[in-house]
Design a protein around this motif. Sequence first.
Motif, PDB file in Angstrom:
ATOM      1  N   ASP A 280       0.816  -1.213   0.000  1.00 30.76           N
ATOM      2  CA  ASP A 280       0.000   0.000   0.000  1.00 30.76           C
ATOM      3  C   ASP A 280       0.854   1.271   0.000  1.00 30.76           C
ATOM      4  OD1 ASP A 280      -2.136   1.711   0.124  1.00 30.76           O
ATOM      5  OD2 ASP A 280      -2.507   1.426   2.272  1.00 30.76           O
ATOM      6  N   THR A 281       1.394   1.618  -1.177  1.00 30.50           N
ATOM      7  CA  THR A 281       2.072   2.902  -1.346  1.00 30.50           C
ATOM      8  C   THR A 281       1.628   3.510  -2.679  1.00 30.50           C
ATOM      9  OG1 THR A 281       4.015   2.098  -2.583  1.00 30.50           O
ATOM     10  CG2 THR A 281       4.128   1.980  -0.161  1.00 30.50           C
ATOM     11  N   ASP A 282       1.677   4.832  -2.765  1.00 29.96           N
ATOM     12  CA  ASP A 282       1.310   5.501  -4.011  1.00 29.96           C
ATOM     13  C   ASP A 282       2.242   5.115  -5.148  1.00 29.96           C
ATOM     14  OD1 ASP A 282      -0.815   6.792  -2.791  1.00 29.96           O
ATOM     15  OD2 ASP A 282       0.334   8.612  -2.343  1.00 29.96           O
ATOM     16  N   LEU A 283       3.544   5.006  -4.841  1.00 29.18           N
ATOM     17  CA  LEU A 283       4.505   4.625  -5.867  1.00 29.18           C
ATOM     18  C   LEU A 283       4.247   3.217  -6.377  1.00 29.18           C
ATOM     19  CD1 LEU A 283       7.869   6.109  -4.508  1.00 29.18           C
ATOM     20  CD2 LEU A 283       6.650   6.783  -6.582  1.00 29.18           C
ATOM     21  N   PRO A 342       8.740   1.195  -5.057  1.00 26.28           N
ATOM     22  CA  PRO A 342       7.346   0.809  -4.797  1.00 26.28           C
ATOM     23  C   PRO A 342       7.133   0.207  -3.412  1.00 26.28           C
ATOM     24  CG  PRO A 342       7.939   0.243  -7.042  1.00 26.28           C
ATOM     25  CD  PRO A 342       9.196   0.730  -6.380  1.00 26.28           C
ATOM     26  N   GLU A 343       8.116  -0.508  -2.872  1.00 29.42           N
ATOM     27  CA  GLU A 343       7.966  -1.129  -1.551  1.00 29.42           C
ATOM     28  C   GLU A 343       8.187  -0.145  -0.408  1.00 29.42           C
ATOM     29  OE1 GLU A 343      11.948  -3.275  -0.150  1.00 29.42           O
ATOM     30  OE2 GLU A 343      11.481  -3.791  -2.229  1.00 29.42           O
ATOM     31  N   GLY A 344       8.750   1.020  -0.713  1.00 30.91           N
ATOM     32  CA  GLY A 344       9.146   1.998   0.298  1.00 30.91           C
ATOM     33  C   GLY A 344      10.593   2.389   0.066  1.00 30.91           C
ATOM     34  N   THR A 345      11.152   3.156   0.974  1.00 31.84           N
ATOM     35  CA  THR A 345      12.536   3.606   0.813  1.00 31.84           C
ATOM     36  C   THR A 345      13.516   2.456   1.031  1.00 31.84           C
ATOM     37  OG1 THR A 345      11.926   5.793   1.648  1.00 31.84           O
ATOM     38  CG2 THR A 345      14.272   5.264   1.587  1.00 31.84           C
ATOM     39  N   VAL A 346      14.409   2.262   0.078  1.00 27.21           N
ATOM     40  CA  VAL A 346      15.482   1.277   0.213  1.00 27.21           C
ATOM     41  C   VAL A 346      16.811   2.023   0.174  1.00 27.21           C
ATOM     42  CG1 VAL A 346      14.162  -0.639  -0.749  1.00 27.21           C
ATOM     43  CG2 VAL A 346      15.521   0.795  -2.278  1.00 27.21           C
TER      44      VAL A 346
END
Length: 396
Positions: A280-283, A342-346
């Motif tokens: 659940d992220t906008d990206l 897409p998963e968040g900041t890496v």
Amino acid sequence: MKKSFYCVLILISALLFLTGCKKKESKVVKVGLLHSLTGTMAISEIPLRDSELLAIKEINEAGGVLGKQIKAVEEDGESDPSVFALKARKLLEQDKVETVFGCWTSSSRQAVKPVFEELYGLLWYPLQYEGMEASPNIMYMGASPNQQVVPAIDYCAESFGKKMYLLGSDYIFPKTANSIIKAQLANLNGQCVGEQYVPMGHADFSEIVKEIINQKPDVIINTLNGDSNIAFFKALAAAGITSEKIPVMSFSISEEEVSKIGSELLKGNLLAWNYFQTTDTDLNRKFVSDYKSEYGNDRVTGDPIEAAYIAVHMWAKACEKAGSFDVEEIRMASKGLSYEAPEGTVTVDGTNQHLYKAVRIGKINEKGLVDEIWSTESAIKPDPYLSTYAWARGLK
């Protein structure tokens, strides 16, 4: 005099031609895509190639890298580690690519590793794996064991019980992962009630399923790769084993494999990854939409697909930061580099070239997608050698 004049003209024309060729060449930067497009691993690796091509298209449409358009040179590893090694050498020596995105199995990664180290190339590897490795010539975009295997076993022990049956393909990742799991189970006062390995592409699981039924594990830990998963879950269904009776936790099945195996066979079983299509992220919503627009609405994303996508964007970002395509300069620029994925900041851990990643566990639903049921609160520091776990001492 005329002869001298014509010689000068010819020389000037030749110089202009060569300069024009050089300028034309300088507008393109070549990268290698090295995946199994045929063989037992094609079911999993073709979507990674597709994701990398999508990322390349996005970067090119945005102006390219350091003013150059990316040109992909594709090679087929044919699901054979020895072929992967040959194709890696071709990409670096003959095609003169600046970097390579590729591999899936640890066998293929370990086959190409000495090639990249000898020729000082840079491989961007998109898969979770067994750890116990950190090469200066590999950027690890997937999970290390503490970002997938270890938390998944803890979850299974707490949720289902500590009697586990281990089933995997006969190669490096399953065997090393299961060594980790057995050490972890011993620390948890758990029990490995069975451990079996089958060749890649194996299709007859009737005897193994009978053994599973006899051993009555609380959960099956599945490290099969490729199309063997189709045969295994069909055999479970034929024997009447559902996720309610004996759940299966899989480490190498993502949504792409679910779509090939069938949600009717997999519903209720578990996956451990760092990303799901439903994250659940906008990206991620944009990424899923773009991927489907490019390849068809019936296509799905998954963790390795997203990691392959991250790899291309991370390479481009590192090149821009370094102002160069040089491998060593890119390695240095990558240290601590973050990317909004897409998963968040890496973020790249500068000590081992693995990514900080959040851990997610999900349950397969009737639509073939994954409902997230557990996750870490933040991205976890990669620990490929499990150096922070006392029970893992002595593992190799």
